[in-house]
Write a protein that holds these residues in place. Structure first.
Motif, PDB file in Angstrom:
ATOM      1  N   LYS A   1       0.827  -1.205   0.000  1.00 33.65           N
ATOM      2  CA  LYS A   1       0.000   0.000   0.000  1.00 33.65           C
ATOM      3  C   LYS A   1       0.870   1.267   0.000  1.00 33.65           C
ATOM      4  O   LYS A   1       0.568   2.260  -0.664  1.00 33.65           O
ATOM      5  N   LYS A   2       1.968   1.202   0.731  1.00 34.42           N
ATOM      6  CA  LYS A   2       2.812   2.383   0.894  1.00 34.42           C
ATOM      7  C   LYS A   2       3.665   2.673  -0.343  1.00 34.42           C
ATOM      8  O   LYS A   2       3.883   3.825  -0.700  1.00 34.42           O
TER       9      LYS A   2
ATOM     10  N   THR B   1       5.538  -0.486  -9.499  1.00 39.38           N
ATOM     11  CA  THR B   1       6.304  -1.157  -8.456  1.00 39.38           C
ATOM     12  C   THR B   1       7.745  -0.656  -8.469  1.00 39.38           C
ATOM     13  O   THR B   1       8.434  -0.790  -9.476  1.00 39.38           O
ATOM     14  N   PRO B   2       8.215  -0.067  -7.355  1.00 37.93           N
ATOM     15  CA  PRO B   2       9.599   0.434  -7.359  1.00 37.93           C
ATOM     16  C   PRO B   2      10.619  -0.703  -7.383  1.00 37.93           C
ATOM     17  O   PRO B   2      10.305  -1.841  -7.006  1.00 37.93           O
TER      18      PRO B   2
ATOM     19  N   GLU C   1      14.377   7.313  -3.580  1.00 38.78           N
ATOM     20  CA  GLU C   1      13.153   8.072  -3.901  1.00 38.78           C
ATOM     21  C   GLU C   1      11.956   7.564  -3.105  1.00 38.78           C
ATOM     22  O   GLU C   1      10.873   8.140  -3.173  1.00 38.78           O
ATOM     23  N   LEU C   2      12.146   6.466  -2.378  1.00 42.53           N
ATOM     24  CA  LEU C   2      11.005   5.892  -1.658  1.00 42.53           C
ATOM     25  C   LEU C   2      10.733   6.697  -0.385  1.00 42.53           C
ATOM     26  O   LEU C   2      11.643   7.291   0.194  1.00 42.53           O
TER      27      LEU C   2
ATOM     28  N   ILE D   1      11.771  -0.468   5.515  1.00 41.90           N
ATOM     29  CA  ILE D   1      12.423   0.135   4.356  1.00 41.90           C
ATOM     30  C   ILE D   1      12.547   1.630   4.608  1.00 41.90           C
ATOM     31  O   ILE D   1      11.559   2.308   4.877  1.00 41.90           O
ATOM     32  N   ARG D   2      13.779   2.116   4.602  1.00 43.20           N
ATOM     33  CA  ARG D   2      14.075   3.522   4.911  1.00 43.20           C
ATOM     34  C   ARG D   2      13.439   3.913   6.250  1.00 43.20           C
ATOM     35  O   ARG D   2      12.695   4.883   6.348  1.00 43.20           O
ATOM     36  N   TYR D   3      13.790   3.176   7.267  1.00 44.87           N
ATOM     37  CA  TYR D   3      13.214   3.378   8.592  1.00 44.87           C
ATOM     38  C   TYR D   3      13.960   4.487   9.330  1.00 44.87           C
ATOM     39  O   TYR D   3      15.185   4.436   9.493  1.00 44.87           O
TER      40      TYR D   3
END
Ligand code: ZN
Length: 430
Positions: free
Chosen positions: A43-44, A51-52, A59-60, A301-303
């Motif tokens: 969803k995020k 789809t990245p 960029e996420l 992811i990218r926390y």
């Protein structure tokens, strides 16, 4: 370079280009599964059917702890950051909850093995060898804490001793009776055990422990605290950094170059400006952002960790590792900052000053807001034989010199301030 000090010498010494290419491959493998199966990240990150890929990482959007907590509240009890079906999850832990509601984290057998592998890296880097005996001064419960440390030790040939449910005096007896060579606990608790040892007239420095390994607080990377632990225990003190949401990612090597390595086989690290969200250059202080590559069952992811760090330049450490270093470990938490009369102060800066005084047994601060300004009341507890009046003046003077701030120190009677086994909470906002 001693090859026994590495868990995976090939990867731990890969050049930057090789390491980044390895990370990209692992990230892509993870995204292939996670973006298909994990409702939270699907969803995020999958926007308008796009789809990245691994190459898009920077960029996420970032992932915040508040998002994971909100997701858990919307999808009780475990949230939707789950990639596999419920029966695949074999471990349940939660964050320490020192700041607000705890977050429950689930692990599959595979992701738990990855936690254990990370601990193998930590142990080897600190110089543990088969036959070492590890005493874990930790009350094993829901908090993820040292569980993976405990479980990975036997695979590496170390004997592990669980110190849950024991008093501090009993712990000291157990350490001596079973000749523990390695102590695992928070830095505060290592100092507390040293205090108890003095009261019990036990000479720790001549005891069996040769390595102390710490997590949960910044202390083991604060030079004054580190040397105090080393002197008390007659051992070498190592810092380790981990978080329940991310895993055990940081470790100190025996070269001890003044920083903590990030395990870049298993984590991608970035450092950002917490306000502008732009990437910071090596050498600049910013917020640590981590992507774990090894925990597909509960990925982040990218926390945004909320930890302020300073990344080293891209260079090879004296230990032979190419993994980047967080210089000085975790410098502070973004939400711990106090602004006192216009000066930004972090608890770690206060600890740095206070631990230089060997007479200081414990300290605590109360922060309150008055007309929009933070005010700090600092309480200091001394060793029983110390002279309070002289030390009050000396500590206030040192704080003024180091921080450029006049801080009034209140001396309190020995034994009045709390001692901590888990993460210390020395500074409270009232
Ligand atoms: Zn190193």
């Amino acid at each position: 370079m001693n090859h026994n000090d590495f868990f995976d010498a090939g990867k731990e010494t890969l050049g930057r280009a090789g390491l980044e290419s390895y990370q990209q491959t692992r990230l892509q493998e993870m995204l292939n599964v996670v973006l298909r199966e994990n409702p939270f990240y699907r969803k995020k990150l999958v926007v308008a059917g796009q789809t990245p890929t691994a190459g898009d990482l920077q960029e996420l959007p970032f992932t915040m702890k508040s998002e994971l907590l909100a997701d858990a509240a919307d999808h009780p009890p475990y949230g939707s950051n789950l990639t596999f079906s419920p029966e695949k999850y074999v471990r349940l832990h939660q964050t320490s909850g020192t700041k607000g509601r705890p977050l429950v984290v689930l692990d599959t057998a595979e992701s738990w093995s990855a936690w254990k592998r990370c601990w193998a890296v930590i142990y080897r880097a600190a110089g543990l060898v088969p036959g070492d005996r590890i005493y874990v001064a930790f009350s094993f419960g829901l908090f993820a804490g040292f569980w993976a440390a405990y479980e990975s030790a036997p695979d590496l040939g170390y004997r592990v001793i669980a110190g849950g449910g024991q008093s501090s005096v009993q712990r000291l007896h157990t350490i001596f009776e079973h000749e523990a060579t390695v102590l695992l606990c928070t830095p505060s608790y290592a100092l507390h055990l040293a205090e108890v040892a003095r009261e019990e007239r036990v000479n720790l420095a001549s005891g069996p422990v040769r390595i102390t390994l710490h997590a949960g607080e910044a202390g083991a990377s604060i030079p004054a605290t580190k040397s105090r632990i080393e002197e008390s225990w007659g051992a070498r003190c190592f810092d380790h950094i981990g978080a329940s949401e991310v895993g055990p990612y940081g470790f100190e090597c025996q070269a001890q170059p003044g920083g903590v390595h990030v395990n870049e086989m298993d984590y991608i690290c970035e450092v950002i400006d917490p306000d502008t969200l732009q990437l910071k250059a090596p050498g600049e202080v910013g917020e640590l952002v981590l992507t774990n590559l090894n925990r597909w069952g509960f990925p982040v992811i990218r926390y945004r960790t909320g930890d302020l760090v300073k990344l080293s330049e891209d260079e090879v450490c004296a230990c032979g590792r190419t993994f980047r270093l967080l210089m000085g470990g975790i410098q502070a938490r973004t939400d711990d900052m106090m602004t006192i009369r216009g000066v930004n102060v972090y608890p770690t800066a206060l600890e740095t000053v206070l631990r230089r005084f060997t007479e200081v047994a414990e300290f605590a601060g109360e922060v309150s807001k008055h007309s929009g300004m933070d005010e700090l009341k600092l309480k200091v507890e001394l060793e029983p034989a110390a002279e309070p009046l002289r030390l009050k003046a000396e500590i206030e003077n040192e704080l003024r010199q180091r921080l450029g701030l006049r801080i009034d120190v209140e001396m309190v009677l020995p034994g009045t301030l709390p001692r901590y086994e888990l993460k210390a909470r020395r500074f409270t906002r009232i």
